[in-house]
Design an enzyme around this catalytic site. Structure first.
Site, PDB file in Angstrom:
ATOM      1  N   SER A 248      23.013   0.092  -2.175  1.00  0.00           N
ATOM      2  CA  SER A 248      24.000  -0.649  -1.401  1.00  0.00           C
ATOM      3  C   SER A 248      24.109  -2.081  -1.892  1.00  0.00           C
ATOM      4  O   SER A 248      23.118  -2.682  -2.301  1.00  0.00           O
ATOM      5  CB  SER A 248      23.591  -0.659   0.075  1.00  0.00           C
ATOM      6  OG  SER A 248      23.405   0.642   0.547  1.00  0.00           O
TER       7      SER A 248
ATOM      8  N   LYS B  64      20.068   0.270  13.856  1.00  0.00           N
ATOM      9  CA  LYS B  64      21.118  -0.755  13.851  1.00  0.00           C
ATOM     10  C   LYS B  64      22.504  -0.107  13.895  1.00  0.00           C
ATOM     11  O   LYS B  64      23.393  -0.571  14.607  1.00  0.00           O
ATOM     12  CB  LYS B  64      20.974  -1.638  12.605  1.00  0.00           C
ATOM     13  CG  LYS B  64      21.797  -2.912  12.695  1.00  0.00           C
ATOM     14  CD  LYS B  64      21.439  -3.896  11.594  1.00  0.00           C
ATOM     15  CE  LYS B  64      22.299  -5.149  11.711  1.00  0.00           C
ATOM     16  NZ  LYS B  64      21.974  -6.157  10.718  1.00  0.00           N
ATOM     17  N   ASP B  65      22.668   0.980  13.122  1.00  0.00           N
ATOM     18  CA  ASP B  65      23.945   1.696  13.175  1.00  0.00           C
ATOM     19  C   ASP B  65      24.171   2.306  14.548  1.00  0.00           C
ATOM     20  O   ASP B  65      25.302   2.360  15.035  1.00  0.00           O
ATOM     21  CB  ASP B  65      23.976   2.798  12.107  1.00  0.00           C
ATOM     22  CG  ASP B  65      24.267   2.231  10.711  1.00  0.00           C
ATOM     23  OD1 ASP B  65      24.755   1.086  10.636  1.00  0.00           O
ATOM     24  OD2 ASP B  65      24.024   2.936   9.719  1.00  0.00           O
TER      25      ASP B  65
ATOM     26  N   HIS C 181      24.345   6.101  -3.190  1.00  0.00           N
ATOM     27  CA  HIS C 181      22.895   6.216  -3.302  1.00  0.00           C
ATOM     28  C   HIS C 181      22.416   6.164  -4.752  1.00  0.00           C
ATOM     29  O   HIS C 181      21.223   6.003  -4.994  1.00  0.00           O
ATOM     30  CB  HIS C 181      22.417   7.473  -2.577  1.00  0.00           C
ATOM     31  CG  HIS C 181      22.454   7.316  -1.085  1.00  0.00           C
ATOM     32  ND1 HIS C 181      21.510   7.834  -0.248  1.00  0.00           N
ATOM     33  CD2 HIS C 181      23.320   6.647  -0.291  1.00  0.00           C
ATOM     34  CE1 HIS C 181      21.798   7.514   0.997  1.00  0.00           C
ATOM     35  NE2 HIS C 181      22.901   6.808   0.997  1.00  0.00           N
TER      36      HIS C 181
ATOM     37  N   GLU D  25      53.395   4.435  12.645  1.00  0.00           N
ATOM     38  CA  GLU D  25      52.179   4.054  13.335  1.00  0.00           C
ATOM     39  C   GLU D  25      51.715   2.693  12.813  1.00  0.00           C
ATOM     40  O   GLU D  25      51.947   2.339  11.662  1.00  0.00           O
ATOM     41  CB  GLU D  25      51.100   5.107  13.081  1.00  0.00           C
ATOM     42  CG  GLU D  25      51.350   6.394  13.833  1.00  0.00           C
ATOM     43  CD  GLU D  25      50.920   6.272  15.280  1.00  0.00           C
ATOM     44  OE1 GLU D  25      51.714   5.767  16.102  1.00  0.00           O
ATOM     45  OE2 GLU D  25      49.807   6.680  15.618  1.00  0.00           O
TER      46      GLU D  25
END
Lengths: 258, 180, 441
Positions: C221, C245-246, C217, C289
């Protein structure tokens, strides 16, 4: 061994890795791949066949349990294969368990209760090996998870009786079974026709018993399977609707921007 | 893409609000449903519930003797009462702190089954062994703050507010019970 | 909208009272309400929010599992089975946690590759990027220790193999390994300390994620075009445009996640770990893994170099493969951020992705198995060596040279010009719309 993981990776890397997969499809020295069977609990709507599970438990209880344990199963869990509380109580009471200490500080034996763990044939691994010519009959609660499904159990149980290939040396105290890891297995063929009597009148052929006990072991490994799939179906439907609504909302909200 | 034109009439706004509210409600419902497994996980698990009842064999308990069995992690007193104890229990004085007749507290007069935890502050009262201090009413005596219970497990003297609790139990046969 | 919008609505008085003493509401309003986000994020920008969701999910489910799990070598395996069989909804909570780990890595890897493609690590976002790499390292440590807890065969042998790596340290290696174990083998003390750390590290991750977001921030972005927003036209307030949107992205993710949890819960797991740990019986193959496989391949690929024995060289290479990410902002010298305007880089980027996937595939294969039937000499070890070499060449040679010699495409004048000039979608910029002089990113 890489199993599903490898396939998952290939799925992602299909382009790159595809030529690499073919190389491992057939190899000497590996156990034969179990043929795929159809099970009632396969698929999205899969459910256990209670009658099959009860027959399978009968086989396990009468035959397999003399050498193999089901460590994570308690008698009370058998409610999941459709037995009544009274039946479970009777089955439990067939075996004694050690309890104690009593008021004199001694251990004592009493009939098992539904809350007790399922009967274990041996106290420890050493005792099990001593009683089985050095071989250790493994615990079978999770065997269908360890071997990626009940197909293996079924294939192994029905895989006896083939001629030992010449490339293999016969080793004393073992039998040939192409589905077993090392191809020779210390467990003698366990199931013969009519080894148990089925309460529901099904003919107890070795093949039928192998099938039933494989299904039972699949249940023992994943008793939550039915609930998981039923819950999952509802959850996925609801989530798809939610995603659709969110998409519509997103479209509406962004519409005035463009 | 080619949705209808955004004319800002009330009809369209209403539709939009309806969409947002439906979406929000759906998300909230799914969120709430997702919380349930976490709440449910704190309820007693199947293995705990399986031990929620205890069976006790009464055949070895002589008249006048008491035994303690463990039920849900608590002591349960089972007393095979004598004739005198039954007679004492049937006396019903007027000034009981927690009035209850003996008949309300037993299924069979010779067997008294109570939770062995003082209703005052949770101590385990004395009186299971014949040479214990059984208090002034020949039942149980709580050493912590001096509560006296009679042969029916009723509070007679001392700070305890209630009679000893009678658990839910049933006779399976004449000589065995299941508590819980 | 402005900060005083928080004063309206029911309970506004209380909100205002609190806010004037502790401005959490105006902070949230500023950082998640008004935060001006470039208007052209594509769906690859959803994965940060998804990672945040998974972090919370993992902590909540993990906390609930911890309430039922017993960290003791004799009891751990059985306590996991008890969770699956007897605890109410225990199977659900555990399957979400187990598969959540895999999805966490999928999401974070995509997030990371997105940053690499669009140049999100470039100035002034170097620290933002480096904090992200710290999060990745912490995640790896956390998941490695978490995998030990169920005390299956691969839990035990994975722990044994990985802790044994530290024996490669010259002089004190063996002492370090004994110290890590708290004994002379992986045993109860090891399990206990792994459990304690597995519980602690996620909260450390939360802390670093906080820094990651603060750093984000501060700089603002990045976006698919890689050019900074210049005017209000170029940005939209984070809420509601990106919250919705998220949320949509989360909805799609949840569908996929639920399908795996409910219908293929063992998709990512190794069947062998359903067998209880046995210190006398090594599994035929010890495979970590899946999300560690590329690094595992690098570990095995490196031979002895000069005086460094192979084990130490492998360990160094494995750690270097992650630490190289820290210096990526200085290795990639290109002035243009987004891969969209770097035609050659784009090729090398996809080659790099493919290379990592092959590394992952190699990591799950026995080194001495041949890759192609009929070519005996070319085994997975050889393939691992080639791909390992390429991994480092990409960072240490390709990226620095590309920055110098590549001719980037012309950049659009502004985000809004690019977006509005090519209709909606925020997708790739049409070549016609962007024929503007190159801009310094």
């Amino acid at each position: 061994m890489l199993g599903r993981l490898g396939i998952g990776f290939v799925g992602v890397a299909a382009l790159v890795a595809l030529p690499l997969v073919a190389a491992t499809a057939s190899e000497d020295g590996k156990p034969r791949k179990p043929t795929e069977q159809e099970w009632s609990f396969d698929g999205i709507f899969g459910k256990f066949d209670r009658a099959e599970l009860q027959r399978g438990f009968n086989v396990f209880n009468r035959v397999c349990a003399s050498c193999h344990s089901l460590e994570f199963l308690a008698y009370r869990h058998l409610i999941g294969i459709g037995l009544s509380a009274e039946e479970i109580k009777a089955i439990a009471a067939e075996n004694d368990v050690v309890d104690g200490p009593d008021e004199f500080g001694d251990s004592f034996e009493r009939p098992a209760r539904p809350s007790d763990p399922y009967f274990q044939p041996f106290d420890n691994e050493q005792q099990a090996r001593a009683a089985n010519g050095g071989a250790f009959p493994p615990d079978l609660t999770l065997i269908t998870k360890i071997r990626s499904g009940p197909d293996y159990v079924y294939a192994l149980l029905t895989g006896y009786g083939e001629e030992l290939p010449e490339s293999l040396e016969p080793s004393p105290g073992t039998e040939y079974n192409p589905y077993f890891k090392s191809w020779t297995i210390a467990m003698p063929e366990p199931l013969f026709d009519d080894a148990v009597e089925y309460a529901d009148g099904t003919a107890a052929t070795a093949e039928q018993m192998s099938r039933d006990v494989s299904a039972f072991l699949a249940w023992a490994a994943e008793p939550e399977l039915e609930r998981r799939k039923q819950t999952g179906f509802v959850v996925v439907i609801f989530l798809i609707i939610l995603a659709g609504l969110l998409y519509a909302s997103k479209r509406k909200m962004w519409a005035d921007l463009h | 893409m080619s949705e209808q034109v955004q004319d800002h009439d009330g009809h369209d706004e209403g539709r939009r609000d309806f969409l947002y509210i439906t979406t929000g409600a759906f998300a909230a419902a799914i969120g709430a449903a997702a919380i349930w497994p976490f709440i449910d996980a704190w309820n007693p698990s199947a293995d705990v519930l399986a031990l929620a009842s205890t069976e006790a064999d009464l055949s070895a308990i002589e008249v006048g003797q008491s035994v303690t069995v463990v039920w849900r992690g608590k002591p349960v007193f089972i007393r095979h009462r004598t004739e005198e104890e039954i007679a004492l229990a049937n006396l019903l004085p007027e000034d009981l702190p927690d009035p209850q007749s003996d008949g309300e507290r037993v299924l069979k007069p010779e067997w008294l089954v109570v939770v062995g935890i003082c209703t005052h502050l949770g101590c385990v009262p004395l009186g299971q062994k014949t040479d214990d201090n059984r208090g002034e009413y020949d039942g149980w005596f709580c050493p912590c703050h001096g509560s006296h219970y009679d042969t029916s497990g009723r509070i007679r003297k001392g700070p305890a507010p209630r009679n000893l609790d009678v658990p839910e139990y049933a006779f399976l046969t004449d000589s065995s019970i299941r508590v819980g | 909208m402005s900060a005083n919008s928080i004063e309206t609505g029911a309970g506004g008085g209380l909100v205002k009272w609190i806010d004037s003493r502790l401005p959490i509401f105006s902070y949230m309003q500023k950082e998640y309400g008004e935060y001006p986000a470039p208007r052209n994020f594509n769906y690859w920008w959803n994965f940060g929010a998804l990672a945040m969701f998974l972090l919370v999910t993992m902590i909540v489910t993990g906390l609930w599992l911890a309430m039922q799990y017993t960290p003791h070598v004799d009891l751990a395996f059985a306590s996991v089975q008890r969770i699956m069989r007897d605890v109410n909804s225990g199977w659900f909570i555990r399957l979400v946690h187990v598969n959540g780990a895999s999805f966490f890595f999928i999401v974070v890897y995509i997030h990371l590759f997105r940053g690499m493609y669009y140049g999100s690590f470039k100035a002034p976002r170097e620290l933002l990027w480096m904090l992200g790499v710290v999060i990745l390292l912490l995640m790896m440590a956390t998941s490695f220790m978490g995998y030990v807890l169920p005390w299956g065969q691969l839990s035990f042998w994975g722990a044994t193999v990985i802790t044994n790596l530290f024996s490669a340290i010259p002089l004190v290696g063996d002492a370090v390994v004994t110290w890590l174990w708290g004994g002379f083998t992986v045993a109860n003390p090891t399990l206990n300390r792994f459990y304690a750390l597995h519980f602690l590290l996620p909260f450390l991750i939360v802390g670093v994620v906080g820094l990651h977001v603060v750093a984000l921030h501060v700089t603002g972005s990045n976006n698919p075009l890689g050019i900074e927003p210049k005017s209000k036209q170029d940005t939209v307030p984070f809420h509601p445009y990106y919250t919705i949107k998220d949320s949509f992205g989360l909805g799609v993710f949840l569908v996929i996640f639920a399908i795996v949890v409910f219908f293929a819960p063992d998709f990512f797991s190794e069947p062998e770990n359903y067998e209880r740990a046995d210190f006398l019986k090594t599994p035929e193959e010890i495979v970590p893994e899946w999300y560690f496989l590329p690094f595992f391949a690098i570990l095995r690929a490196v031979p002895a170099i000069w005086f460094i024995e192979a084990k130490l060289a492998g360990v160094i290479a494995m750690f270097a493969s992650i630490f190289v990410l820290f210096v990526l902002p200085w290795l990639d010298t290109a002035k243009v951020r987004s891969g969209k305007f770097r035609p050659i880089f784009r090729w090398f980027f996809w080659i790099f992705i493919a290379n990592v996937l092959v590394l992952g595939y190699v990591g799950g294969k026995p080194p001495n198995e041949t890759v192609f039937e009929g070519i005996e000499s070319f085994d997975f070890l050889a393939l691992g060596r080639i791909t390992t070499a390429w991994y480092f060449i990409h960072f240490l040679v390709v990226l620095p040279l590309l920055g110098r010699f590549e001719r980037p495409l012309p950049l659009p004048e502004s985000i809004s010009a690019a977006v509005l000039g090519t209709q909606k979608g925020g997708g790739p910029v049409g070549s016609g719309a962007a024929a503007k002089p190159m801009e310094k990113a």
